[in-house]
Enzyme design. Sequence first.
Site, short mmCIF file in Angstrom:
data_model
loop_
_atom_site.label_atom_id
_atom_site.label_comp_id
_atom_site.label_asym_id
_atom_site.label_seq_id
_atom_site.Cartn_x
_atom_site.Cartn_y
_atom_site.Cartn_z
N TYR A 69 0.83 -1.20 0.00
CA TYR A 69 0.00 0.00 0.00
C TYR A 69 0.86 1.25 0.00
CZ TYR A 69 -3.23 -3.51 1.88
OH TYR A 69 -3.98 -4.64 2.08
N LYS A 124 -1.30 -8.20 -2.83
CA LYS A 124 -2.64 -7.81 -2.39
C LYS A 124 -2.69 -6.30 -2.42
CE LYS A 124 -5.60 -7.98 1.69
NZ LYS A 124 -5.42 -7.74 3.12
#
Lengths: 252, 252, 252, 252, 252
Positions: free
Chosen positions: A146, A177
């Site tokens: 992220y 992810k």
Amino acid sequence: MKSLSLNKITSKGKALYLAYDQGLEHGPEMDFNDNNIDPLYILDIAKKGKYNGVVFQYGIAEKYYKEIKKSKVPLILKLNGRTKLVSGEPISAQLASVKDAMNLGAKAVGFTIYIGSEHEEEMLEEFAKIRDEAYVHKLPVIVWIYPRGKKIKNDVSRENLAYSARTALEIGADIAKIKYGGKKDDLKWAVKSAERTKIVIAGGVKKNEKKFLKDVKDIMGSGAIGLAVGRNVWQAKDPLGITKKIKKIIWG
Amino acid sequence: MKSLSLNKITSKGKALYLAYDQGLEHGPEMDFNDNNIDPLYILDIAKKGKYNGVVFQYGIAEKYYKEIKKSKVPLILKLNGRTKLVSGEPISAQLASVKDAMNLGAKAVGFTIYIGSEHEEEMLEEFAKIRDEAYVHKLPVIVWIYPRGKKIKNDVSRENLAYSARTALEIGADIAKIKYGGKKDDLKWAVKSAERTKIVIAGGVKKNEKKFLKDVKDIMGSGAIGLAVGRNVWQAKDPLGITKKIKKIIWG
Amino acid sequence: MKSLSLNKITSKGKALYLAYDQGLEHGPEMDFNDNNIDPLYILDIAKKGKYNGVVFQYGIAEKYYKEIKKSKVPLILKLNGRTKLVSGEPISAQLASVKDAMNLGAKAVGFTIYIGSEHEEEMLEEFAKIRDEAYVHKLPVIVWIYPRGKKIKNDVSRENLAYSARTALEIGADIAKIKYGGKKDDLKWAVKSAERTKIVIAGGVKKNEKKFLKDVKDIMGSGAIGLAVGRNVWQAKDPLGITKKIKKIIWG
Amino acid sequence: MKSLSLNKITSKGKALYLAYDQGLEHGPEMDFNDNNIDPLYILDIAKKGKYNGVVFQYGIAEKYYKEIKKSKVPLILKLNGRTKLVSGEPISAQLASVKDAMNLGAKAVGFTIYIGSEHEEEMLEEFAKIRDEAYVHKLPVIVWIYPRGKKIKNDVSRENLAYSARTALEIGADIAKIKYGGKKDDLKWAVKSAERTKIVIAGGVKKNEKKFLKDVKDIMGSGAIGLAVGRNVWQAKDPLGITKKIKKIIWG
Amino acid sequence: MKSLSLNKITSKGKALYLAYDQGLEHGPEMDFNDNNIDPLYILDIAKKGKYNGVVFQYGIAEKYYKEIKKSKVPLILKLNGRTKLVSGEPISAQLASVKDAMNLGAKAVGFTIYIGSEHEEEMLEEFAKIRDEAYVHKLPVIVWIYPRGKKIKNDVSRENLAYSARTALEIGADIAKIKYGGKKDDLKWAVKSAERTKIVIAGGVKKNEKKFLKDVKDIMGSGAIGLAVGRNVWQAKDPLGITKKIKKIIWG
């Protein structure tokens, strides 16, 4: 030197994981109720829903070792984490090793990297060591990646999604992810950027079921191999019902 | 891979520990008098009161090794600590190793983590290594876990108690020592959040005996397995008297 | 596991050490003249005055190895140090190892810790490793322990003296070298706080002889086992004369 | 435990070294021309001038290994360094190990320490490890020791020269390279402060030849064993001419 | 101790490399389109264009291991990197080891150093370790060396180019990749400053072909051994066409 097999944590090249590291990342007050606070409740969903993996931190993996083993749900051991209580640029602490993962019978390991954080270098270097060690044991590495830090305005912008996905490829993750910002084309570009690194999408906060299933459809249409869901399932009234609907979209 | 036994530091699943790390954490001026400044005074209480463990730092454990051994009180070796003299976000220094604990005949180890501190990552990573090493030697790990840092407004809020307890589970502690904020329901929620990690409550500053015993009742009613008391016992006029009262509440 | 013997660096349980690490800590301009700048001048005093130990940094211990060995004065090797030229919170650099101490024939090792410094954690952790290694070789560990940092108003207050002494016990030092603030009762309390860790007092800056000997009497009356003197001896016109007077007070 | 021999890098107890680490420390633009930019030009001066050593960083020592070996000029391998481009308190990076020095056939190693820098501790600790390792291989250690940092007003004051020289002794350097501030008495005091650690003086920026030779005389009259020259020789029109004049002063 | 051979990554002493680490350094949005986002597209250019090496990060080198091996294009494994998302002084994280490079069949390793950055020391020290390890395996080391940080006004000034090149020599790089500021004389000076360390020039952002080929001529006239091109080739409409033109200038 050959690519790792993802067979143990995918079905027909697609995947649905049940993520449950929110107890550490967010705290119980934010996400849990009397049911889903119990790891066995989650494990039961994962087992009955035939998830391709359940994501636990070391503590849960060790204290519920027997039940996890018996369930035959593939364990994805999260190797780092942090509480949301800390101020400043984010860094995730390494809480378990690849050796721990092997001892606990894990089928893959997970690792969070906040690109853009002042601590990016430290996380990247820890990741590289884990990647090498996991490679030896043929354990796939899933990176939670992220963008976060002073320079980041919008962590789900087209540019940042693609940057996250590409970084995962460049550093050697098997699966990345990432988040979904709601624009299918942007996600396609991110999936393309990741090339041979597979993309799974984080489910995120609990959404209206209709809206959520629409997202799942778009996600699967983008080339991602699946999702890592958590709150949208284990906060739902009927976790197995929603699971069935998600799986239908993923595997048809 | 199987859970550690807590048999050596519990009785019938319950526990009462005598904590004595205040000399380092607070300094003698704040907590000690001519009697309780002496580790032998504390050891005598622990022995006669049949405590499930006495908590010492390395120095006391080593300098009073013979007496501790002879007393047969289980030693819980505290592995880190700090003085209260340092400014800034708290961090606890590692002062002893698991190997030290084994050499000193300890039956468990203790480790402090300030979640929310800018140094959270460092403490979490040190903890993970200690946890793994202790596991090999079948030594239970007790974590002193307190929210502390810029973002923390109330360290005994419902949210923070549960967050502390849950973090202890997620990182793999066997027992978590947390504070009690005076609200039984909040503590129940924290105990529930910890699931298979056991909760003991810190006694804290010396209180009126009646008030303290009321707290003990609430604590035991919440699902916690016991307390780690210190000042409320060894600052009391009759340490064995108050010990007897506490034990009656815990074990009935 | 048993306590180390202090026999090689004490006589009848009392001790007088000659400290000579000021060259690094303060620089020559501040403390030295043409005589006492020479380590052999100091070694000569230590030998003729039959000191229980002389304190050198690695460089002097190595460059004067033969003379020190021949003198039979027990060598106390200081393992860390710093110049006074650095700004900010104090930290002492590790300049020698326990292995160095063994190679140089040292009979004890010395280590400085500034409790209250932002670098307290680092010094405590280095100390713990040295302590463990010294223990294996049965080398006593003497800690120079001083409160220093933003929160410290008065480093020789009753509270801070006792805190220093107690910290030395808690972390496992065999002997603690602390300052004397001029109040005998405060020092008694510090000695009491240290329990089985012995206390020696730093001589400090050169004082009027009468005043200094008065201090020595008070120090010995407080329960401390002796002093580590430096400037009050080797800056004196008659170092052996003042030595004799100090020894008379210590051993009677 | 016995002192290292300096025979390989001294003649009759005196020394003249040719320093050539300016390429890294200052950059080519500042100090080099088309001749002296070439390490072979410097090596030729060192060889013909029969210098007691030539100072190179790892890269030059390795890329010109054959020529250096053939020249028989003793190699002094500089083990750390930095560019002048970095802001903030100075720190010198470790660029080579004692093992590298052995592989390259070095006869001594050099190491820079900026006392007074906020990074003093880190440099001192790296130095101590190098010193111990060099000792095993009987390699003399030369310390480039300069006061630098917020608190330093005048790095060649009497006090600071003596402090540098003394620190070199206290930490165990065999030779200290310090600056000369132009006052012979101050340098004498520094030489006295260093005791058994030998002093060599840095040549510094290019000076008028007369002035420079006057300095050399004063330096040799102060008790220093020699100089480490660089720019005053290899920036000179006739490097061997000036070398001859310097040597005449040193050895008479 | 002898110099490494550059035979596997040069032809007749000249070199043309295809750089492809922009995915990590800049992100896909900035540099990539649907073609060049695919590592196989790049590998195909490198193969057909007979490049002397292709530069990949670990992830691409591992996920495309078979294709790279089959292509016979020499692999230059980049060992560190960073995203452009981080604020503050630049530091490049170590993402792969020399051992990784050996496992992947690399013929050289690449390493970025930002001289002038507050993190210069850390990068220099990591580099030194990699250099020593690579030396053992006879792997050439290419350093990407750029001035960056508060004090740097113009990273392609004559002074800074020469400083970069010289630093590469001093620290022991076999080849230095630096930028070209457009002034041939400045580059000649930098090449001279590097002496036995070879210079290759970074292609940089996509330029007008004519302008770019003019630069290539100047670069080759300066003494550099070649270029490491990226965007000017793989962003071009006819990558093999431009490759042919570049090679004609380099090898005639």
